[in-house]
Design an enzyme around this catalytic site. Structure first.
Site, PDB file in Angstrom:
ATOM      1  CG  ASN A   1       0.853 -15.690  -3.037  1.00  0.00           C
ATOM      2  OD1 ASN A   1       0.009 -15.081  -3.679  1.00  0.00           O
ATOM      3  ND2 ASN A   1       2.050 -15.179  -2.821  1.00  0.00           N
TER       4      ASN A   1
ATOM      5  CG  ASN B   1       3.470 -16.762   0.269  1.00  0.00           C
ATOM      6  OD1 ASN B   1       4.141 -16.860  -0.759  1.00  0.00           O
ATOM      7  ND2 ASN B   1       2.728 -15.710   0.513  1.00  0.00           N
TER       8      ASN B   1
ATOM      9  N   GLY C   1       0.838  -1.203   0.000  1.00  0.00           N
ATOM     10  CA  GLY C   1       0.000   0.000   0.000  1.00  0.00           C
ATOM     11  C   GLY C   1       0.869   1.248   0.000  1.00  0.00           C
TER      12      GLY C   1
ATOM     13  CE  LYS D   1       1.345 -12.568  -6.265  1.00  0.00           C
ATOM     14  NZ  LYS D   1       1.052 -11.332  -5.582  1.00  0.00           N
TER      15      LYS D   1
ATOM     16  CD  GLU E   1      -2.116 -11.886   3.367  1.00  0.00           C
ATOM     17  OE1 GLU E   1      -1.161 -12.069   2.583  1.00  0.00           O
ATOM     18  OE2 GLU E   1      -2.995 -11.028   3.177  1.00  0.00           O
TER      19      GLU E   1
ATOM     20  CE  LYS F   1       0.953  -9.436   4.596  1.00  0.00           C
ATOM     21  NZ  LYS F   1       2.113  -9.190   5.431  1.00  0.00           N
TER      22      LYS F   1
ATOM     23  CG  ASN G   1      10.595 -16.190  -2.019  1.00  0.00           C
ATOM     24  OD1 ASN G   1      10.323 -16.442  -0.856  1.00  0.00           O
ATOM     25  ND2 ASN G   1      10.002 -15.217  -2.695  1.00  0.00           N
TER      26      ASN G   1
HETATM   27  N1  LIG Z   1       4.472  -7.004   0.189  1.00  0.00           N
HETATM   28  C1  LIG Z   1       4.369  -7.391  -1.072  1.00  0.00           C
HETATM   29  O1  LIG Z   1       5.352  -7.340  -1.830  1.00  0.00           O
HETATM   30  C2  LIG Z   1       3.062  -7.859  -1.628  1.00  0.00           C
HETATM   31  C3  LIG Z   1       1.931  -7.977  -0.829  1.00  0.00           C
HETATM   32  N2  LIG Z   1       0.723  -8.351  -1.398  1.00  0.00           N
HETATM   33  C4  LIG Z   1      -0.493  -8.464  -0.591  1.00  0.00           C
HETATM   34  O2  LIG Z   1      -0.886  -7.150  -0.206  1.00  0.00           O
HETATM   35  C5  LIG Z   1      -1.553  -7.192   1.069  1.00  0.00           C
HETATM   36  C6  LIG Z   1      -0.821  -6.270   2.041  1.00  0.00           C
HETATM   37  O3  LIG Z   1       0.472  -6.822   2.296  1.00  0.00           O
HETATM   38  P1  LIG Z   1       1.741  -5.989   2.809  1.00  0.00           P
HETATM   39  O4  LIG Z   1       1.691  -4.625   2.249  1.00  0.00           O
HETATM   40  O5  LIG Z   1       2.928  -6.838   2.552  1.00  0.00           O
HETATM   41  O6  LIG Z   1       1.439  -5.910   4.353  1.00  0.00           O
HETATM   42  P2  LIG Z   1       2.380  -5.375   5.571  1.00  0.00           P
HETATM   43  O7  LIG Z   1       2.639  -6.511   6.494  1.00  0.00           O
HETATM   44  O8  LIG Z   1       3.532  -4.591   5.080  1.00  0.00           O
HETATM   45  O9  LIG Z   1       1.454  -4.344   6.257  1.00  0.00           O
HETATM   46  C7  LIG Z   1       0.174  -4.677   6.637  1.00  0.00           C
HETATM   47  C8  LIG Z   1      -0.160  -3.978   7.930  1.00  0.00           C
HETATM   48  O10 LIG Z   1       0.601  -4.559   8.987  1.00  0.00           O
HETATM   49  C9  LIG Z   1       0.778  -3.605  10.047  1.00  0.00           C
HETATM   50  N3  LIG Z   1       2.182  -3.478  10.368  1.00  0.00           N
HETATM   51  C10 LIG Z   1       3.203  -3.876   9.573  1.00  0.00           C
HETATM   52  N4  LIG Z   1       4.384  -3.679  10.208  1.00  0.00           N
HETATM   53  C11 LIG Z   1       4.087  -3.175  11.412  1.00  0.00           C
HETATM   54  C12 LIG Z   1       4.887  -2.790  12.525  1.00  0.00           C
HETATM   55  N5  LIG Z   1       6.232  -2.896  12.508  1.00  0.00           N
HETATM   56  N6  LIG Z   1       4.261  -2.324  13.610  1.00  0.00           N
HETATM   57  C13 LIG Z   1       2.922  -2.218  13.637  1.00  0.00           C
HETATM   58  N7  LIG Z   1       2.118  -2.576  12.622  1.00  0.00           N
HETATM   59  C14 LIG Z   1       2.686  -3.046  11.527  1.00  0.00           C
HETATM   60  C15 LIG Z   1       0.129  -2.406   9.571  1.00  0.00           C
HETATM   61  O11 LIG Z   1      -1.217  -2.609   9.955  1.00  0.00           O
HETATM   62  P3  LIG Z   1      -2.006  -1.663  10.908  1.00  0.00           P
HETATM   63  O12 LIG Z   1      -2.252  -0.452  10.104  1.00  0.00           O
HETATM   64  O13 LIG Z   1      -3.259  -2.401  11.220  1.00  0.00           O
HETATM   65  O14 LIG Z   1      -1.170  -1.474  12.121  1.00  0.00           O
HETATM   66  C16 LIG Z   1       0.185  -2.541   8.055  1.00  0.00           C
HETATM   67  O15 LIG Z   1      -0.749  -1.675   7.450  1.00  0.00           O
HETATM   68  C17 LIG Z   1      -1.534  -8.664   1.496  1.00  0.00           C
HETATM   69  O16 LIG Z   1      -2.710  -9.317   1.093  1.00  0.00           O
HETATM   70  C18 LIG Z   1      -0.340  -9.233   0.730  1.00  0.00           C
HETATM   71  O17 LIG Z   1      -0.457 -10.626   0.546  1.00  0.00           O
HETATM   72  C19 LIG Z   1       0.604  -8.569  -2.740  1.00  0.00           C
HETATM   73  C20 LIG Z   1       1.697  -8.460  -3.556  1.00  0.00           C
HETATM   74  C21 LIG Z   1       3.008  -8.164  -3.065  1.00  0.00           C
HETATM   75  C1  LIG Z   2       5.581 -13.855  -5.125  1.00  0.00           C
HETATM   76  C2  LIG Z   2       5.893 -13.908  -3.643  1.00  0.00           C
HETATM   77  C3  LIG Z   2       6.063 -15.337  -3.191  1.00  0.00           C
HETATM   78  C4  LIG Z   2       7.204 -13.153  -3.516  1.00  0.00           C
HETATM   79  O1  LIG Z   2       7.820 -13.264  -2.290  1.00  0.00           O
HETATM   80  C5  LIG Z   2       4.763 -13.259  -2.862  1.00  0.00           C
HETATM   81  O2  LIG Z   2       3.779 -12.859  -3.436  1.00  0.00           O
HETATM   82  C6  LIG Z   2       4.761 -13.189  -1.374  1.00  0.00           C
HETATM   83  O3  LIG Z   2       5.807 -13.270  -0.751  1.00  0.00           O
HETATM   84  O4  LIG Z   2       3.648 -13.054  -0.829  1.00  0.00           O
END
Ligand SMILES: NC(=O)C1=CN([C@@H]2O[C@H](COP(=O)(O)OP(=O)(O)OC[C@H]3O[C@@H](n4cnc5c(N)ncnc54)[C@H](OP(=O)(O)O)[C@@H]3O)[C@@H](O)[C@H]2O)C=CC1
Ligand SMILES: CC(C)(CO)C(=O)C(=O)O
Length: 305
Positions: free
Chosen positions: A186, A190, A12, A182, A265, A76, A200
């Site tokens: 995962n 994962n 995000g 996708k 997840e 998440k 990975n």
């Molecule tokens: N990361 C990636 O490269 C990719 C992720 N996705 C998907 O996107 C979605 C979001 O994933 P992603 O952006 O990785 O999620 P993150 O784990 O980076 O963040 C999700 C939430 O976790 C909380 N958080 C994370 N770190 C901390 C911390 N140190 N202290 C307190 N709170 C924390 C925050 O929630 P809060 O605001 O509630 O505190 C944050 O908004 C998932 O469905 C994932 O599978 C898809 C493609 C790629």
């Molecule tokens: C493609 C991959 C496996 C990359 O790390 C991913 O989408 C994840 O970690 O959630």
């Protein structure tokens, strides 16, 4: 166009950084320190060792994002119920939510709150890492694909905006192929990386890990086939191994969750395969075992685990 990013974690945050100069952007996040840092210091994004900051507006109260025309849901899975309520408060009455989350079931949670005609879905292969409050790393450029449904004009407007912002985006009418393409990556990568605590690339190099990945993915392919879903590649195991090689240095998102003791997840990834397999009469013992192991790890924290 006002766009609300619901959940500015790793991915995000990357979307927000690219979109910020191109629309009226509001970040909605529950993490108070993150929101404070974003408003005070801007959103810092590191790419290839270079960090650049952009001014953004972030809020904890989703009502302050009203009236958004579009909400990108990037929390998440365990936060999707909160995100659905946040969308209801942030969106204009005709506004749409798009989930780009991994796994199955998030669309349904959003649709239960907003109505199916207000929820779109997509996938992204962008890579992101959350470094700390107000700070993300853009780990790799990847493609984003959006569903044509529920509103093709809105889907095209969002795709145009993302492309203009520098994030390559296209539209598809075949959502199942997109989502399952996708999901199975995962499913294969994962949980195993999270259990073995490896990056990975190890899954492609280690023969025992490789054969476990093959068994888990083959079950998921059977579940997809039983539903008549066409996958976007012919040799699915080879494709998943190729993704593991291409992202060799990554810690999967589930491994990152495990390392910081956060909920994973698993329920919407391998758990979705087990649930659908049970419904369709297809045994999924390898996926069920991964779900049990990750669940045991998650619930044993504080018990010497
Ligand atoms: N990361 C990636 O490269 C990719 C992720 N996705 C998907 O996107 C979605 C979001 O994933 P992603 O952006 O990785 O999620 P993150 O784990 O980076 O963040 C999700 C939430 O976790 C909380 N958080 C994370 N770190 C901390 C911390 N140190 N202290 C307190 N709170 C924390 C925050 O929630 P809060 O605001 O509630 O505190 C944050 O908004 C998932 O469905 C994932 O599978 C898809 C493609 C790629
Ligand atoms: C493609 C991959 C496996 C990359 O790390 C991913 O989408 C994840 O970690 O959630």
């Amino acid at each position: 166009m006002r766009i609300a990013i619901i959940g500015a974690g790793a991915i995000g945050g990357v979307f927000a950084w690219y979109l910020a100069p191109h629309c009226d952007l509001v970040i909605v996040d529950q993490w108070a320190d993150h929101v404070a840092a974003l408003n005070r210091d801007g959103l810092h994004c590191e790419r290839d060792g270079v960090t650049k900051a952009r001014r953004v507006r972030a809020v904890s109260d989703p009502a302050l994002a009203f009236p958004a025309q579009l909400a990108l849901v990037l929390v998440k899975a365990h936060q999707t119920t909160w995100a659905a309520e946040a969308c209801a408060a942030a969106l204009a009455p005709d506004g749409l939510a798009y989930t780009l989350q991994n796994g199955l079931g998030n669309h349904e949670v959003l649709a239960a709150e907003l109505g199916a005609t207000r929820v779109g879905q997509g996938v992204t292969t962008l890579g992101g890492t959350l470094l700390g409050p107000g700070r993300v790393r853009h780990a790799g450029m990847g493609a984003t694909t959006l569903s044509l449904t529920p509103n093709s004009a809105q889907a095209n407007a969002l795709a145009d905006l993302l492309n203009q912002a520098g994030l390559p985006t296209s539209i598809t009418g075949d959502l199942d192929t997109l989502i399952w393409g996708k999901l199975i990556v995962n499913v294969g990568i994962n949980a195993i990386t999270a259990l073995l605590r490896v990056r990975n690339g190890v899954l492609a190099e280690n023969s025992a890990a490789r054969s476990l990945l093959g068994a888990v993915v083959t079950e998921a392919v059977g579940v997809a086939a039983a539903q008549g879903i066409t996958l976007p590649y012919t040799d699915t195991v080879a494709h998943v191994l190729q993704v593991a090689r291409a992202t060799a240095a990554n810690q999967s998102s589930m491994l990152q969750d495990r390392l910081r003791g956060a909920p994973t997840e698993i329920a919407t990834i391998n758990g979705a395969i087990v649930a659908l397999g049970a419904k369709l009469g297809i045994p999924t013992p390898y996926n069920a075992t991964l779900v049990a192991l990750i669940t045991a790890l998650e619930t044993s924290q504080g018990e010497g685990g």
